[in-house]
Motif scaffolding. Structure first.
Motif, short mmCIF file in Angstrom:
data_model
loop_
_atom_site.label_atom_id
_atom_site.label_comp_id
_atom_site.label_asym_id
_atom_site.label_seq_id
_atom_site.Cartn_x
_atom_site.Cartn_y
_atom_site.Cartn_z
N LEU A 95 0.84 -0.92 -0.01
CA LEU A 95 0.31 -0.03 -0.40
C LEU A 95 1.18 1.17 0.22
N LEU A 96 0.80 1.95 -0.92
CA LEU A 96 1.48 3.58 -0.96
C LEU A 96 0.29 4.35 -0.39
N THR A 97 1.08 5.20 -0.17
CA THR A 97 0.20 6.93 -0.11
C THR A 97 0.87 7.79 -1.51
N VAL A 98 0.25 8.48 -1.94
CA VAL A 98 0.30 9.29 -2.48
C VAL A 98 0.57 11.01 -2.24
N ASN A 99 1.76 11.51 -2.36
CA ASN A 99 1.90 13.48 -1.08
C ASN A 99 1.13 12.79 -0.12
N GLU A 100 1.44 12.33 0.78
CA GLU A 100 1.26 12.22 2.20
C GLU A 100 -0.21 11.56 2.58
N GLY A 101 -0.76 10.70 1.48
CA GLY A 101 -2.67 10.73 1.28
C GLY A 101 -3.39 11.57 0.82
N LYS A 102 -2.83 12.68 0.46
CA LYS A 102 -2.81 13.96 -0.21
C LYS A 102 -3.94 13.87 -1.38
N GLY A 103 -3.22 13.17 -1.81
CA GLY A 103 -3.49 12.79 -3.41
C GLY A 103 -2.86 13.96 -4.37
N SER A 104 -2.99 13.84 -5.25
CA SER A 104 -2.42 14.98 -6.60
C SER A 104 -3.55 15.48 -7.39
N TYR A 105 -4.77 15.63 -6.91
CA TYR A 105 -5.91 16.43 -6.91
C TYR A 105 -6.11 16.82 -8.44
N GLY A 106 -5.69 15.49 -8.99
CA GLY A 106 -5.89 15.40 -10.84
C GLY A 106 -4.34 15.80 -11.16
#
Length: 223
Positions: A190-201
């Motif tokens: 399991l990987l978090t992306v941007n500390e779990g904030k995501g890339s927001y598109g």
């Protein structure tokens, strides 16, 4: 009703028939005894050795790049490094690792080309650690729905991929070495992306610390 006499003074053919019957009974008894002895030896060896499958652990996964930009392109560009450990818990059984590959999957689809691990031997209660680089090599094209799903997971902040180990192993007991057995290992990551904030598109595709592996865990092993 005729009665067969097996006395030693018979001058007819009955004596020969009785001898043949005795011989057949002896042969059948010897065969049964050998089969029972072989089964007993196999049982004793199994109870003494008690061979166990090697245990695998995914210790770390560093993702340097994981980039897909649908609908413009469904080609996946990724580079990652997996740290996989294997332990042989057997007391008397060694393990040879032959032709073992490591690769990454997303939702059942390969996202990297296989990386071959070096051939090696693992002794009793020994541990091996490998850290192969896994890359798409510009040759991985995802189905459009899967490319969209991966982009959405990145946007949401979490991506689940599987690190697979696939190859062949042999067992060693004393001087005896077995034939090849198919090794299949699955390590969820399991990987978090941007500390779990995501890339927001915004599919930036990674960078230092953009993807973070959450927790080391045991892998499912089948031999």
């Amino acid at each position: 009703m005729a009665v067969k006499h097996c006395g030693g003074h018979s001058k007819g053919g009955g004596g020969c028939e009785c001898e043949h019957d005795r011989f057949r009974r002896k042969v059948c008894g010897a065969v049964v005894a050998l089969v029972l002895l072989a089964l007993f030896v196999v049982l004793i060896v199994w109870l003494v050795l008690r061979p166990h499958k090697p245990r695998f652990y995914l210790q770390d996964l560093s993702v340097l790049c994981l980039n897909v930009t649908p609908p413009a392109s469904t080609y996946l560009f990724t580079t990652m490094q997996a740290t996989v450990a294997a332990r042989n818990d057997n007391d008397r059984v060694g393990v040879y690792y032959d032709e073992v590959d490591v690769y990454a999957e997303y939702k059942g689809v390969d996202i990297t080309v296989p990386t071959r691990l070096p051939v090696g031997y693992q002794g009793h209660h020994d541990q091996s650690v490998w850290s192969p680089f896994l890359q798409s090599m510009d040759s991985v094209q995802l189905p459009p729905p899967l490319a969209v799903a991966l982009a959405q997971d990145e946007t949401a902040g979490y991506v689940l991929i599987d690190i697979r180990v696939d190859g062949w192993v042999r067992w060693k007991v004393g001087t005896w070495i077995s034939g090849h057995y198919h090794l299949r290992v699955n390590c969820p990551a399991l990987l978090t992306v941007n500390e779990g904030k995501g890339s927001y598109g915004l599919n930036t595709g990674g960078g230092q610390g953009y993807f973070r592996f959450q927790q080391a865990a045991a892998c499912a092993v089948d031999v």
